[in-house]
Scaffold this motif. Structure first.
Motif, PDB file in Angstrom:
ATOM      1  N   ILE A  37       0.843  -1.207   0.000  1.00 17.65           N
ATOM      2  CA  ILE A  37       0.000   0.000   0.000  1.00 17.65           C
ATOM      3  C   ILE A  37       0.878   1.258   0.000  1.00 17.65           C
ATOM      4  CG2 ILE A  37      -1.609   1.322   1.455  1.00 17.65           C
ATOM      5  CD1 ILE A  37      -2.759  -1.450   2.333  1.00 17.65           C
ATOM      6  N   GLY A  38       2.078   1.134   0.571  1.00 17.06           N
ATOM      7  CA  GLY A  38       2.981   2.282   0.622  1.00 17.06           C
ATOM      8  C   GLY A  38       3.081   2.926   1.986  1.00 17.06           C
ATOM      9  N   ALA A  39       2.544   2.267   3.006  1.00 16.38           N
ATOM     10  CA  ALA A  39       2.600   2.804   4.366  1.00 16.38           C
ATOM     11  C   ALA A  39       4.012   2.705   4.935  1.00 16.38           C
ATOM     12  CB  ALA A  39       1.625   2.020   5.254  1.00 16.38           C
ATOM     13  N   THR A  40       4.239   3.455   6.017  1.00 17.74           N
ATOM     14  CA  THR A  40       5.486   3.353   6.772  1.00 17.74           C
ATOM     15  C   THR A  40       5.267   2.323   7.875  1.00 17.74           C
ATOM     16  OG1 THR A  40       5.978   5.658   6.329  1.00 17.74           O
ATOM     17  CG2 THR A  40       7.137   4.632   8.189  1.00 17.74           C
ATOM     18  N   VAL A  41       6.119   1.303   7.927  1.00 20.49           N
ATOM     19  CA  VAL A  41       5.845   0.175   8.806  1.00 20.49           C
ATOM     20  C   VAL A  41       6.924   0.026   9.878  1.00 20.49           C
ATOM     21  CG1 VAL A  41       5.407  -2.304   8.935  1.00 20.49           C
ATOM     22  CG2 VAL A  41       4.614  -1.009   6.951  1.00 20.49           C
ATOM     23  N   TRP A  42       6.466  -0.035  11.108  1.00 18.59           N
ATOM     24  CA  TRP A  42       7.291  -0.342  12.271  1.00 18.59           C
ATOM     25  C   TRP A  42       7.039  -1.803  12.624  1.00 18.59           C
ATOM     26  CZ3 TRP A  42       9.702   3.715  15.264  1.00 18.59           C
ATOM     27  CH2 TRP A  42       9.419   5.016  14.798  1.00 18.59           C
ATOM     28  N   VAL A  43       8.103  -2.556  12.836  1.00 17.34           N
ATOM     29  CA  VAL A  43       7.920  -3.944  13.249  1.00 17.34           C
ATOM     30  C   VAL A  43       8.690  -4.197  14.541  1.00 17.34           C
ATOM     31  CG1 VAL A  43       7.569  -4.783  10.896  1.00 17.34           C
ATOM     32  CG2 VAL A  43       9.872  -4.812  11.891  1.00 17.34           C
ATOM     33  N   THR A  44       8.182  -5.111  15.358  1.00 16.58           N
ATOM     34  CA  THR A  44       8.889  -5.477  16.578  1.00 16.58           C
ATOM     35  C   THR A  44       9.204  -6.965  16.572  1.00 16.58           C
ATOM     36  OG1 THR A  44       7.287  -6.354  18.183  1.00 16.58           O
ATOM     37  CG2 THR A  44       7.181  -3.990  17.723  1.00 16.58           C
ATOM     38  N   SER A  45      10.267  -7.294  17.283  1.00  9.46           N
ATOM     39  CA  SER A  45      10.603  -8.686  17.554  1.00  9.46           C
ATOM     40  C   SER A  45      11.539  -8.700  18.753  1.00  9.46           C
ATOM     41  CB  SER A  45      11.305  -9.319  16.340  1.00  9.46           C
ATOM     42  OG  SER A  45      11.737 -10.632  16.666  1.00  9.46           O
ATOM     43  N   GLY A  46      11.642  -9.840  19.397  1.00 11.48           N
ATOM     44  CA  GLY A  46      12.661 -10.012  20.423  1.00 11.48           C
ATOM     45  C   GLY A  46      13.973 -10.498  19.821  1.00 11.48           C
ATOM     46  N   SER A  47      13.987 -10.685  18.519  1.00  7.73           N
ATOM     47  CA  SER A  47      15.159 -11.250  17.846  1.00  7.73           C
ATOM     48  C   SER A  47      15.699 -10.265  16.815  1.00  7.73           C
ATOM     49  CB  SER A  47      14.769 -12.565  17.146  1.00  7.73           C
ATOM     50  OG  SER A  47      15.623 -12.833  16.059  1.00  7.73           O
ATOM     51  N   ASP A  48      16.969  -9.859  16.978  1.00  5.69           N
ATOM     52  CA  ASP A  48      17.578  -8.936  16.008  1.00  5.69           C
ATOM     53  C   ASP A  48      17.673  -9.577  14.624  1.00  5.69           C
ATOM     54  OD1 ASP A  48      17.849  -6.901  17.858  1.00  5.69           O
ATOM     55  OD2 ASP A  48      19.836  -7.581  18.510  1.00  5.69           O
ATOM     56  N   GLU A  49      17.847 -10.902  14.611  1.00  5.23           N
ATOM     57  CA  GLU A  49      17.940 -11.585  13.321  1.00  5.23           C
ATOM     58  C   GLU A  49      16.612 -11.481  12.563  1.00  5.23           C
ATOM     59  OE1 GLU A  49      18.711 -15.802  13.573  1.00  5.23           O
ATOM     60  OE2 GLU A  49      18.208 -15.959  11.444  1.00  5.23           O
ATOM     61  N   LYS A  50      15.511 -11.668  13.288  1.00 10.98           N
ATOM     62  CA  LYS A  50      14.200 -11.533  12.631  1.00 10.98           C
ATOM     63  C   LYS A  50      13.985 -10.104  12.146  1.00 10.98           C
ATOM     64  CE  LYS A  50      11.771 -15.244  15.057  1.00 10.98           C
ATOM     65  NZ  LYS A  50      10.557 -15.619  15.802  1.00 10.98           N
ATOM     66  N   LEU A  51      14.442  -9.129  12.942  1.00  8.85           N
ATOM     67  CA  LEU A  51      14.282  -7.730  12.536  1.00  8.85           C
ATOM     68  C   LEU A  51      15.069  -7.456  11.253  1.00  8.85           C
ATOM     69  CD1 LEU A  51      14.438  -6.008  16.034  1.00  8.85           C
ATOM     70  CD2 LEU A  51      12.433  -6.208  14.541  1.00  8.85           C
ATOM     71  N   ALA A  52      16.269  -8.020  11.166  1.00 10.24           N
ATOM     72  CA  ALA A  52      17.078  -7.810   9.962  1.00 10.24           C
ATOM     73  C   ALA A  52      16.381  -8.413   8.743  1.00 10.24           C
ATOM     74  CB  ALA A  52      18.466  -8.426  10.160  1.00 10.24           C
ATOM     75  N   ARG A  53      15.754  -9.548   8.943  1.00  7.46           N
ATOM     76  CA  ARG A  53      15.054 -10.177   7.812  1.00  7.46           C
ATOM     77  C   ARG A  53      13.817  -9.366   7.429  1.00  7.46           C
ATOM     78  NH1 ARG A  53      15.082 -16.617   8.841  1.00  7.46           N
ATOM     79  NH2 ARG A  53      14.271 -16.594   6.722  1.00  7.46           N
ATOM     80  N   ALA A  54      13.161  -8.764   8.444  1.00  7.84           N
ATOM     81  CA  ALA A  54      12.008  -7.908   8.145  1.00  7.84           C
ATOM     82  C   ALA A  54      12.457  -6.660   7.390  1.00  7.84           C
ATOM     83  CB  ALA A  54      11.296  -7.527   9.438  1.00  7.84           C
ATOM     84  N   ARG A  55      13.620  -6.142   7.734  1.00 12.03           N
ATOM     85  CA  ARG A  55      14.181  -4.988   7.012  1.00 12.03           C
ATOM     86  C   ARG A  55      14.333  -5.329   5.530  1.00 12.03           C
ATOM     87  NH1 ARG A  55      15.130   0.194   8.086  1.00 12.03           N
ATOM     88  NH2 ARG A  55      16.746   0.019   9.667  1.00 12.03           N
ATOM     89  N   ALA A  56      14.826  -6.544   5.275  1.00  5.20           N
ATOM     90  CA  ALA A  56      15.020  -6.972   3.886  1.00  5.20           C
ATOM     91  C   ALA A  56      13.687  -7.089   3.154  1.00  5.20           C
ATOM     92  CB  ALA A  56      15.767  -8.299   3.848  1.00  5.20           C
TER      93      ALA A  56
END
Ligand code: ZN
Length: 348
Positions: free
Chosen positions: A192-211
Protein backbone atom coordinates in the motif's frame (compact mmCIF):
# COMPACT_ATOMS: atom_id res chain seq x y z
CA UNK A 1 -5.12 -42.54 4.26
CA UNK A 2 -2.19 -41.09 6.15
CA UNK A 3 -2.97 -38.18 8.47
CA UNK A 4 -1.59 -36.34 11.48
CA UNK A 5 -4.25 -36.66 14.16
CA UNK A 6 -5.12 -36.37 17.81
CA UNK A 7 -7.58 -38.56 19.68
CA UNK A 8 -7.58 -36.47 22.87
CA UNK A 9 -6.47 -32.99 23.88
CA UNK A 10 -3.21 -32.41 25.69
CA UNK A 11 0.45 -31.86 24.90
CA UNK A 12 2.22 -32.65 21.64
CA UNK A 13 2.47 -36.23 22.97
CA UNK A 14 -1.11 -36.54 21.70
CA UNK A 15 0.02 -36.17 18.07
CA UNK A 16 -0.39 -39.38 16.20
CA UNK A 17 0.54 -40.18 12.61
CA UNK A 18 -1.96 -42.75 11.37
CA UNK A 19 -2.36 -44.56 8.08
CA UNK A 20 -5.85 -45.93 8.75
CA UNK A 21 -7.93 -42.76 8.61
CA UNK A 22 -10.83 -43.22 6.16
CA UNK A 23 -10.62 -41.15 2.99
CA UNK A 24 -13.33 -38.48 3.47
CA UNK A 25 -16.40 -38.81 1.25
CA UNK A 26 -18.11 -35.90 -0.50
CA UNK A 27 -20.82 -34.89 1.95
CA UNK A 28 -22.73 -32.52 -0.34
CA UNK A 29 -23.13 -32.16 -4.12
CA UNK A 30 -21.24 -28.84 -3.79
CA UNK A 31 -18.14 -30.49 -2.23
CA UNK A 32 -14.79 -31.30 -3.76
CA UNK A 33 -12.11 -33.69 -2.55
CA UNK A 34 -8.53 -32.47 -2.74
CA UNK A 35 -5.41 -34.64 -2.71
CA UNK A 36 -3.12 -32.59 -0.49
CA UNK A 37 0.40 -31.73 -1.69
CA UNK A 38 1.42 -29.64 1.31
CA UNK A 39 -0.15 -28.14 4.43
CA UNK A 40 1.06 -25.40 6.76
CA UNK A 41 0.81 -24.94 10.51
CA UNK A 42 -0.87 -22.09 12.32
CA UNK A 43 -1.07 -21.15 15.98
CA UNK A 44 -4.65 -22.40 15.75
CA UNK A 45 -3.33 -25.96 15.47
CA UNK A 46 -1.66 -25.64 18.89
CA UNK A 47 -4.93 -24.40 20.38
CA UNK A 48 -6.73 -27.40 18.90
CA UNK A 49 -4.19 -29.86 20.30
CA UNK A 50 -4.45 -28.21 23.72
CA UNK A 51 -8.23 -28.02 23.62
CA UNK A 52 -10.54 -25.03 23.40
CA UNK A 53 -13.90 -24.34 25.04
CA UNK A 54 -16.75 -25.32 22.74
CA UNK A 55 -14.61 -27.29 20.32
CA UNK A 56 -15.25 -31.01 20.32
CA UNK A 57 -13.13 -33.32 18.24
CA UNK A 58 -14.14 -36.70 16.86
CA UNK A 59 -11.18 -39.13 17.07
CA UNK A 60 -9.06 -39.63 15.12
CA UNK A 61 -9.14 -35.88 14.49
CA UNK A 62 -7.17 -34.56 11.51
CA UNK A 63 -5.34 -31.28 12.24
CA UNK A 64 -4.36 -28.49 9.85
CA UNK A 65 -6.11 -25.47 8.28
CA UNK A 66 -3.88 -24.48 5.38
CA UNK A 67 -3.27 -26.55 2.30
CA UNK A 68 -2.69 -26.85 -1.42
CA UNK A 69 -3.47 -29.83 -3.60
CA UNK A 70 -5.18 -31.23 -6.65
CA UNK A 71 -8.92 -31.75 -7.01
CA UNK A 72 -9.60 -35.44 -7.49
CA UNK A 73 -13.39 -35.66 -7.02
CA UNK A 74 -16.21 -33.16 -7.48
CA UNK A 75 -19.86 -33.27 -6.44
CA UNK A 76 -22.68 -33.26 -8.99
CA UNK A 77 -23.53 -29.60 -8.39
CA UNK A 78 -19.95 -28.27 -8.68
CA UNK A 79 -19.13 -26.03 -11.59
CA UNK A 80 -16.10 -23.85 -12.13
CA UNK A 81 -13.83 -26.41 -10.46
CA UNK A 82 -12.70 -29.52 -12.32
CA UNK A 83 -10.88 -32.72 -11.50
CA UNK A 84 -7.16 -32.08 -11.97
CA UNK A 85 -7.30 -28.41 -10.95
CA UNK A 86 -4.51 -27.41 -8.59
CA UNK A 87 -6.06 -25.35 -5.81
CA UNK A 88 -5.39 -23.46 -2.60
CA UNK A 89 -7.93 -23.83 0.19
CA UNK A 90 -9.79 -21.16 2.12
CA UNK A 91 -9.82 -22.71 5.62
CA UNK A 92 -13.05 -20.94 6.66
CA UNK A 93 -16.27 -22.78 5.79
CA UNK A 94 -19.60 -20.95 6.11
CA UNK A 95 -23.20 -22.06 5.56
CA UNK A 96 -23.71 -19.65 2.61
CA UNK A 97 -27.38 -19.22 3.56
CA UNK A 98 -27.47 -16.79 6.52
CA UNK A 99 -27.85 -13.02 6.17
CA UNK A 100 -24.12 -12.44 6.72
CA UNK A 101 -23.14 -14.95 4.07
CA UNK A 102 -25.66 -13.56 1.59
CA UNK A 103 -24.22 -10.10 2.26
CA UNK A 104 -20.77 -11.45 1.38
CA UNK A 105 -19.43 -11.47 4.93
CA UNK A 106 -18.82 -15.18 5.39
CA UNK A 107 -16.50 -14.82 8.46
CA UNK A 108 -19.50 -13.43 10.39
CA UNK A 109 -21.53 -16.57 9.71
CA UNK A 110 -22.94 -18.03 12.97
CA UNK A 111 -22.07 -21.45 11.57
CA UNK A 112 -18.55 -20.48 10.46
CA UNK A 113 -16.19 -23.43 10.82
CA UNK A 114 -12.47 -23.87 10.31
CA UNK A 115 -10.59 -26.76 8.79
CA UNK A 116 -8.69 -28.62 11.50
CA UNK A 117 -10.76 -27.05 14.29
CA UNK A 118 -14.41 -27.80 13.52
CA UNK A 119 -13.91 -29.82 10.33
CA UNK A 120 -11.28 -32.45 9.44
CA UNK A 121 -8.09 -30.69 8.44
CA UNK A 122 -5.38 -30.60 5.82
CA UNK A 123 -2.60 -32.62 7.47
CA UNK A 124 -3.82 -35.64 5.56
CA UNK A 125 -3.66 -37.12 2.10
CA UNK A 126 -7.20 -35.95 1.33
CA UNK A 127 -9.59 -33.28 2.54
CA UNK A 128 -13.19 -32.52 1.52
CA UNK A 129 -14.27 -28.87 1.30
CA UNK A 130 -17.03 -26.92 -0.43
CA UNK A 131 -16.05 -25.95 -3.99
CA UNK A 132 -16.56 -22.33 -2.92
CA UNK A 133 -13.48 -22.73 -0.68
CA UNK A 134 -11.00 -23.52 -3.44
CA UNK A 135 -9.27 -21.31 -6.01
CA UNK A 136 -7.16 -22.58 -8.88
CA UNK A 137 -3.48 -21.67 -9.03
CA UNK A 138 -0.80 -22.43 -11.60
CA UNK A 139 1.45 -25.46 -11.38
CA UNK A 140 4.57 -23.30 -11.10
CA UNK A 141 3.66 -21.87 -7.68
CA UNK A 142 5.82 -23.89 -5.27
CA UNK A 143 3.71 -26.14 -3.05
CA UNK A 144 5.39 -24.80 0.09
CA UNK A 145 4.52 -21.20 -0.80
CA UNK A 146 0.94 -22.03 -1.76
CA UNK A 147 0.37 -24.07 1.41
CA UNK A 148 1.79 -21.28 3.57
CA UNK A 149 -0.34 -18.63 1.93
CA UNK A 150 -4.10 -18.76 2.65
CA UNK A 151 -4.87 -18.36 6.36
CA UNK A 152 -2.19 -15.82 7.26
CA UNK A 153 -2.49 -13.72 4.12
CA UNK A 154 -6.28 -13.72 4.13
CA UNK A 155 -6.37 -12.78 7.81
CA UNK A 156 -3.80 -10.00 7.33
CA UNK A 157 -5.55 -8.68 4.21
CA UNK A 158 -8.85 -8.24 6.02
CA UNK A 159 -7.07 -6.56 8.95
CA UNK A 160 -4.91 -4.17 6.93
CA UNK A 161 -7.08 -3.44 3.87
CA UNK A 162 -10.72 -4.00 4.84
CA UNK A 163 -10.72 -3.18 8.55
CA UNK A 164 -7.95 -0.62 9.16
CA UNK A 165 -8.11 0.88 5.64
CA UNK A 166 -4.37 1.48 5.76
CA UNK A 167 -3.34 4.38 3.50
CA UNK A 168 0.06 5.35 2.09
CA UNK A 169 0.38 8.18 4.65
CA UNK A 170 -0.17 5.86 7.62
CA UNK A 171 2.39 4.67 10.12
CA UNK A 172 1.63 1.04 10.99
CA UNK A 173 3.00 -0.89 13.99
CA UNK A 174 3.14 -4.68 13.70
CA UNK A 175 4.03 -6.77 16.74
CA UNK A 176 6.01 -9.98 16.64
CA UNK A 177 7.38 -10.01 13.12
CA UNK A 178 8.12 -13.62 12.25
CA UNK A 179 4.61 -14.97 12.68
CA UNK A 180 2.61 -15.63 9.53
CA UNK A 181 -0.05 -12.95 9.99
CA UNK A 182 2.50 -10.31 11.02
CA UNK A 183 4.69 -11.01 7.99
CA UNK A 184 1.72 -10.93 5.63
CA UNK A 185 0.58 -7.66 7.22
CA UNK A 186 4.06 -6.21 6.63
CA UNK A 187 3.98 -7.22 2.97
CA UNK A 188 0.46 -5.85 2.44
CA UNK A 189 1.13 -2.57 4.27
CA UNK A 190 4.32 -2.01 2.25
CA UNK A 191 2.44 -2.78 -0.95
CA UNK A 192 0.00 0.00 0.00
CA UNK A 193 2.98 2.28 0.62
CA UNK A 194 2.60 2.80 4.37
CA UNK A 195 5.49 3.35 6.77
CA UNK A 196 5.85 0.18 8.81
CA UNK A 197 7.29 -0.34 12.27
CA UNK A 198 7.92 -3.94 13.25
CA UNK A 199 8.89 -5.48 16.58
CA UNK A 200 10.60 -8.69 17.55
CA UNK A 201 12.66 -10.01 20.42
CA UNK A 202 15.16 -11.25 17.85
CA UNK A 203 17.58 -8.94 16.01
CA UNK A 204 17.94 -11.59 13.32
CA UNK A 205 14.20 -11.53 12.63
CA UNK A 206 14.28 -7.73 12.54
CA UNK A 207 17.08 -7.81 9.96
CA UNK A 208 15.05 -10.18 7.81
CA UNK A 209 12.01 -7.91 8.15
CA UNK A 210 14.18 -4.99 7.01
CA UNK A 211 15.02 -6.97 3.89
CA UNK A 212 11.27 -7.33 3.28
CA UNK A 213 10.78 -3.58 3.44
CA UNK A 214 10.13 -2.78 7.10
CA UNK A 215 11.01 0.88 7.71
CA UNK A 216 11.60 0.89 11.47
CA UNK A 217 12.86 -1.99 13.60
CA UNK A 218 12.18 -2.28 17.32
CA UNK A 219 13.55 -4.98 19.60
CA UNK A 220 10.71 -5.21 22.12
CA UNK A 221 12.95 -6.99 24.63
CA UNK A 222 15.47 -4.15 24.75
CA UNK A 223 13.48 -1.11 23.68
CA UNK A 224 10.51 0.76 25.09
CA UNK A 225 8.37 0.47 21.95
CA UNK A 226 5.82 3.27 22.64
CA UNK A 227 8.55 5.65 23.80
CA UNK A 228 10.75 5.12 20.77
CA UNK A 229 7.75 5.67 18.50
CA UNK A 230 6.65 8.73 20.44
CA UNK A 231 10.13 10.27 20.26
CA UNK A 232 10.54 9.48 16.57
CA UNK A 233 7.12 10.82 15.55
CA UNK A 234 7.13 13.99 17.67
CA UNK A 235 4.60 12.40 20.08
CA UNK A 236 2.21 11.72 17.20
CA UNK A 237 2.26 7.94 17.53
CA UNK A 238 1.24 5.44 14.88
CA UNK A 239 -2.04 5.45 12.95
CA UNK A 240 -2.59 1.70 12.96
CA UNK A 241 -1.53 -1.17 15.22
CA UNK A 242 -1.73 -4.78 14.08
CA UNK A 243 -1.82 -6.88 17.24
CA UNK A 244 -2.28 -10.64 17.44
CA UNK A 245 -0.37 -11.08 20.71
CA UNK A 246 -3.01 -9.86 23.18
CA UNK A 247 -2.19 -9.57 26.87
CA UNK A 248 1.55 -9.11 26.50
CA UNK A 249 1.32 -6.20 24.07
CA UNK A 250 -2.08 -4.54 24.53
CA UNK A 251 -1.02 -1.76 26.91
CA UNK A 252 1.95 -0.83 24.72
CA UNK A 253 -0.19 -1.02 21.57
CA UNK A 254 -2.47 1.64 23.03
CA UNK A 255 0.46 3.75 24.26
CA UNK A 256 1.86 3.75 20.73
CA UNK A 257 -1.46 4.60 19.10
CA UNK A 258 -1.95 8.21 18.02
CA UNK A 259 -5.11 10.28 17.80
CA UNK A 260 -7.83 8.71 15.68
CA UNK A 261 -5.70 5.58 15.69
CA UNK A 262 -7.03 2.19 14.66
CA UNK A 263 -6.05 -0.98 16.48
CA UNK A 264 -6.91 -4.28 14.80
CA UNK A 265 -6.59 -7.57 16.63
CA UNK A 266 -7.02 -11.08 15.27
CA UNK A 267 -6.11 -12.99 18.39
CA UNK A 268 -4.26 -13.19 21.66
CA UNK A 269 -1.49 -15.73 21.53
CA UNK A 270 -0.13 -14.49 24.90
CA UNK A 271 -3.50 -14.47 26.68
CA UNK A 272 -7.04 -13.18 26.19
CA UNK A 273 -7.84 -10.66 28.92
CA UNK A 274 -7.07 -6.99 28.21
CA UNK A 275 -7.35 -3.68 30.00
CA UNK A 276 -8.22 -0.43 28.25
CA UNK A 277 -8.49 3.01 29.86
CA UNK A 278 -11.80 4.30 28.50
CA UNK A 279 -10.69 7.90 29.03
CA UNK A 280 -7.82 7.46 26.60
CA UNK A 281 -10.10 5.56 24.23
CA UNK A 282 -12.64 8.35 23.84
CA UNK A 283 -10.27 11.30 24.18
CA UNK A 284 -8.00 9.99 21.44
CA UNK A 285 -11.01 8.84 19.41
CA UNK A 286 -9.51 5.44 18.81
CA UNK A 287 -11.17 2.63 16.89
CA UNK A 288 -10.50 -0.84 18.28
CA UNK A 289 -11.42 -3.59 15.85
CA UNK A 290 -11.60 -7.33 15.85
CA UNK A 291 -11.00 -9.25 12.67
CA UNK A 292 -10.94 -12.89 11.73
CA UNK A 293 -10.20 -14.75 8.52
CA UNK A 294 -11.68 -13.17 5.35
CA UNK A 295 -14.67 -13.20 3.03
CA UNK A 296 -14.93 -14.55 -0.51
CA UNK A 297 -13.95 -11.32 -2.21
CA UNK A 298 -10.96 -10.92 0.10
CA UNK A 299 -9.94 -14.49 -0.70
CA UNK A 300 -10.24 -13.68 -4.42
CA UNK A 301 -8.07 -10.61 -3.85
CA UNK A 302 -5.27 -12.44 -2.03
CA UNK A 303 -5.28 -15.36 -4.48
CA UNK A 304 -5.03 -12.75 -7.24
CA UNK A 305 -1.89 -11.46 -5.54
CA UNK A 306 -0.48 -14.99 -5.28
CA UNK A 307 -1.20 -15.63 -8.96
CA UNK A 308 0.59 -12.38 -9.81
CA UNK A 309 3.63 -13.50 -7.85
CA UNK A 310 3.10 -11.03 -5.01
CA UNK A 311 2.81 -11.53 -1.25
CA UNK A 312 4.58 -14.90 -1.37
CA UNK A 313 4.97 -15.82 2.29
CA UNK A 314 8.39 -16.58 3.73
CA UNK A 315 8.67 -20.31 4.43
CA UNK A 316 10.57 -21.04 7.65
CA UNK A 317 10.96 -24.76 7.30
CA UNK A 318 9.53 -27.81 5.57
CA UNK A 319 8.85 -31.17 7.26
CA UNK A 320 7.55 -34.46 5.93
CA UNK A 321 4.21 -35.61 7.30
CA UNK A 322 6.06 -38.41 9.09
CA UNK A 323 7.95 -35.68 11.00
CA UNK A 324 4.80 -33.76 11.84
CA UNK A 325 5.62 -33.70 15.51
CA UNK A 326 8.93 -31.94 14.80
CA UNK A 327 7.00 -29.33 12.81
CA UNK A 328 4.73 -28.70 15.81
CA UNK A 329 7.74 -28.52 18.12
CA UNK A 330 9.24 -25.87 15.86
CA UNK A 331 5.98 -23.89 16.09
CA UNK A 332 6.01 -24.11 19.89
CA UNK A 333 9.52 -22.60 20.10
CA UNK A 334 8.38 -19.38 18.40
CA UNK A 335 11.78 -19.31 16.70
CA UNK A 336 10.28 -19.48 13.22
CA UNK A 337 10.40 -16.67 10.67
CA UNK A 338 7.52 -17.41 8.34
CA UNK A 339 5.44 -20.48 7.89
CA UNK A 340 6.15 -24.04 8.93
CA UNK A 341 5.12 -26.30 6.07
CA UNK A 342 4.36 -30.00 6.10
CA UNK A 343 4.80 -31.94 2.88
CA UNK A 344 2.03 -34.47 2.47
CA UNK A 345 2.03 -35.73 -1.10
CA UNK A 346 4.31 -35.90 -4.10
CA UNK A 347 5.68 -32.67 -5.52
CA UNK A 348 4.52 -31.52 -8.93
ZN1 ZN B 1 -23.72 -17.96 7.00
Amino acid sequence: MRALTISAHGTLDRLELRDDVPVPALARPTDVRVRIEAAALNHLDLFVVGGMPGVHIVPPWVLGADGVGVVEAVGAAVDGVAIGDRVVLNPGVSDRTCDYCLAGEQPLCPRFRLLGEHLPGTLAEFVVVPAANVRAIASDVPAEVAAAFPLATLTAWRMVVSRAHVRPVDHVLIWGIGGGVALAALQIAKRIGATVWVTSGSDEKLARARAMGADHLLNHRRQDVPKVISDATGKRGVDVVIDSVGEATWARSLQALGRAGRLVTCGGTSGPMLQTDVRRLFWNQWTIMGSTMGNDSEFDAVVGELRAGRLAPPVDSVFDLADGRAAFERLVTGAQFGKIVVRVGASR
